[in-house]
Design a protein around this motif. Structure first.
Motif, PDB file in Angstrom:
ATOM      1  N   THR A  10      10.645 -35.258  39.446  1.00  0.00           N
ATOM      2  CA  THR A  10       9.481 -36.137  39.260  1.00  0.00           C
ATOM      3  C   THR A  10       9.670 -37.050  38.058  1.00  0.00           C
ATOM      4  OG1 THR A  10       8.039 -34.470  40.249  1.00  0.00           O
ATOM      5  CG2 THR A  10       6.970 -36.167  38.936  1.00  0.00           C
ATOM      6  N   PHE A  16      18.721 -24.377  41.279  1.00  0.00           N
ATOM      7  CA  PHE A  16      18.969 -24.118  42.701  1.00  0.00           C
ATOM      8  C   PHE A  16      19.836 -22.872  42.864  1.00  0.00           C
ATOM      9  CE2 PHE A  16      17.858 -28.665  43.054  1.00  0.00           C
ATOM     10  CZ  PHE A  16      17.091 -28.686  44.205  1.00  0.00           C
ATOM     11  N   GLY A  68      13.415 -22.306  48.833  1.00  0.00           N
ATOM     12  CA  GLY A  68      12.008 -22.635  48.991  1.00  0.00           C
ATOM     13  C   GLY A  68      11.682 -24.027  48.504  1.00  0.00           C
ATOM     14  N   SER A  74      25.298 -33.888  44.439  1.00  0.00           N
ATOM     15  CA  SER A  74      24.662 -33.963  43.119  1.00  0.00           C
ATOM     16  C   SER A  74      25.603 -34.638  42.104  1.00  0.00           C
ATOM     17  CB  SER A  74      24.258 -32.571  42.633  1.00  0.00           C
ATOM     18  OG  SER A  74      25.368 -31.854  42.154  1.00  0.00           O
TER      19      SER A  74
HETATM   20  C1  HEC Z   1      22.139 -33.374  45.631  1.00  0.00           C
HETATM   21  C2  HEC Z   1      20.852 -33.543  46.259  1.00  0.00           C
HETATM   22  C3  HEC Z   1      19.816 -34.460  45.698  1.00  0.00           C
HETATM   23  C4  HEC Z   1      19.991 -35.666  45.061  1.00  0.00           C
HETATM   24  C5  HEC Z   1      21.282 -36.396  44.766  1.00  0.00           C
HETATM   25  C6  HEC Z   1      18.679 -36.138  44.721  1.00  0.00           C
HETATM   26  N1  HEC Z   1      17.732 -35.269  45.148  1.00  0.00           N
HETATM   27 FE1  HEC Z   1      15.724 -35.493  44.970  1.00  0.00          FE
HETATM   28  N2  HEC Z   1      15.448 -33.650  45.793  1.00  0.00           N
HETATM   29  C7  HEC Z   1      16.445 -32.849  46.317  1.00  0.00           C
HETATM   30  C8  HEC Z   1      15.850 -31.628  46.845  1.00  0.00           C
HETATM   31  C9  HEC Z   1      16.601 -30.497  47.522  1.00  0.00           C
HETATM   32  C10 HEC Z   1      14.469 -31.723  46.617  1.00  0.00           C
HETATM   33  C11 HEC Z   1      13.404 -30.678  46.964  1.00  0.00           C
HETATM   34  C12 HEC Z   1      13.239 -29.721  45.774  1.00  0.00           C
HETATM   35  C13 HEC Z   1      12.217 -28.621  46.015  1.00  0.00           C
HETATM   36  O1  HEC Z   1      11.109 -28.913  46.499  1.00  0.00           O
HETATM   37  O2  HEC Z   1      12.528 -27.461  45.702  1.00  0.00           O
HETATM   38  C14 HEC Z   1      14.256 -33.008  45.956  1.00  0.00           C
HETATM   39  C15 HEC Z   1      13.015 -33.466  45.559  1.00  0.00           C
HETATM   40  C16 HEC Z   1      12.783 -34.712  44.989  1.00  0.00           C
HETATM   41  C17 HEC Z   1      11.468 -35.210  44.637  1.00  0.00           C
HETATM   42  C18 HEC Z   1      10.132 -34.484  44.854  1.00  0.00           C
HETATM   43  C19 HEC Z   1       9.787 -33.622  43.646  1.00  0.00           C
HETATM   44  C20 HEC Z   1       8.504 -32.828  43.864  1.00  0.00           C
HETATM   45  O3  HEC Z   1       7.595 -32.936  43.021  1.00  0.00           O
HETATM   46  O4  HEC Z   1       8.397 -32.101  44.852  1.00  0.00           O
HETATM   47  C21 HEC Z   1      11.654 -36.459  44.105  1.00  0.00           C
HETATM   48  C22 HEC Z   1      10.580 -37.388  43.583  1.00  0.00           C
HETATM   49  C23 HEC Z   1      13.081 -36.717  44.107  1.00  0.00           C
HETATM   50  N3  HEC Z   1      13.731 -35.639  44.644  1.00  0.00           N
HETATM   51  C24 HEC Z   1      13.653 -37.876  43.625  1.00  0.00           C
HETATM   52  C25 HEC Z   1      15.032 -38.103  43.588  1.00  0.00           C
HETATM   53  C26 HEC Z   1      15.642 -39.309  43.077  1.00  0.00           C
HETATM   54  C27 HEC Z   1      14.890 -40.525  42.531  1.00  0.00           C
HETATM   55  C28 HEC Z   1      16.980 -39.154  43.194  1.00  0.00           C
HETATM   56  C29 HEC Z   1      18.087 -40.115  42.817  1.00  0.00           C
HETATM   57  C30 HEC Z   1      18.057 -40.771  41.538  1.00  0.00           C
HETATM   58  C31 HEC Z   1      17.204 -37.844  43.776  1.00  0.00           C
HETATM   59  N4  HEC Z   1      16.008 -37.249  44.005  1.00  0.00           N
HETATM   60  C32 HEC Z   1      18.446 -37.337  44.056  1.00  0.00           C
HETATM   61  C33 HEC Z   1      17.774 -33.122  46.344  1.00  0.00           C
HETATM   62  C34 HEC Z   1      18.382 -34.228  45.757  1.00  0.00           C
END
Ligand code: HEC
Length: 149
Positions: free
Chosen positions: A40, A82, A88, A106
């Protein structure tokens, strides 16, 4: 000094440092909350750069540089939350069953936001736009494979 003590004396500071560098979680919910919070915070700064890139907000070099630095710093944090047993949230089971692919995604993202940070510190708007697009693609790529819709 006995060997055992020597080992302990050498090890203790290392353990202390890693205890600070790596968050530890009592319950899976804590890990989920941690990684969602990190995402976030990261997305907030990333979105502010996005608004500038799309022309919805004026270009301010210092603001963009500050936000890119936040994104780059936070980009290293979610992954430690993670670990095994923290399934979850909105993470798909593939995070754990295909963990090598998740880890690679990642790392790709961290590299892309490091490039964005370099561009942002230089203030070159074309470079920022290009690096932002590339970084955004790494977010989407991982979300497509590893995050619930
Ligand atoms: C390697 C994988 C990966 C990458 C790269 C990634 N994310 Fe995510 N992201 C996830 C996963 C998995 C979740 C769900 C996490 C959970 O709910 O446990 C998530 C959740 C989120 C959420 C929701 C958070 C919430 O409050 O539930 C946001 C906003 C977000 N990512 C933004 C980004 C942004 C912006 C980038 C790039 C700059 C990014 N992510 C890159 C895997 C990734």
């Amino acid at each position: 000094m006995k060997l055992k003590h020597l080992v302990l004396a050498t090890l203790a500071p290392t353990l202390l440092v890693s205890g600070i560098a790596y968050a530890q979680f009592k319950k899976p919910e804590d890990a989920i909350k941690y990684r969602q919070s990190a995402f976030t915070v990261m997305a907030n700064s990333f979105g502010k750069i996005g608004a500038v890139v799309k022309g919805e907000a004026p270009f301010n070099k210092d603001e963009v540089a500050k936000n890119a630095a936040v994104v780059a710093t936070i980009s290293s944090l979610p992954w430690q939350a993670f670990g095994p047993g923290t399934e979850g949230g909105n993470a798909l089971p593939e995070v754990w069953s295909d963990n090598a692919k998740f880890k690679a995604a990642s790392e790709k993202m961290q590299l892309a936001v490091a490039n964005l940070n370099t561009a942002a510190q230089s203030g070159d708007q074309d470079a920022i736009k290009k690096a932002f697009g590339a970084a955004g693609a790494t977010c989407k790529g991982c979300h497509d494979d590893f995050k619930k819709k």
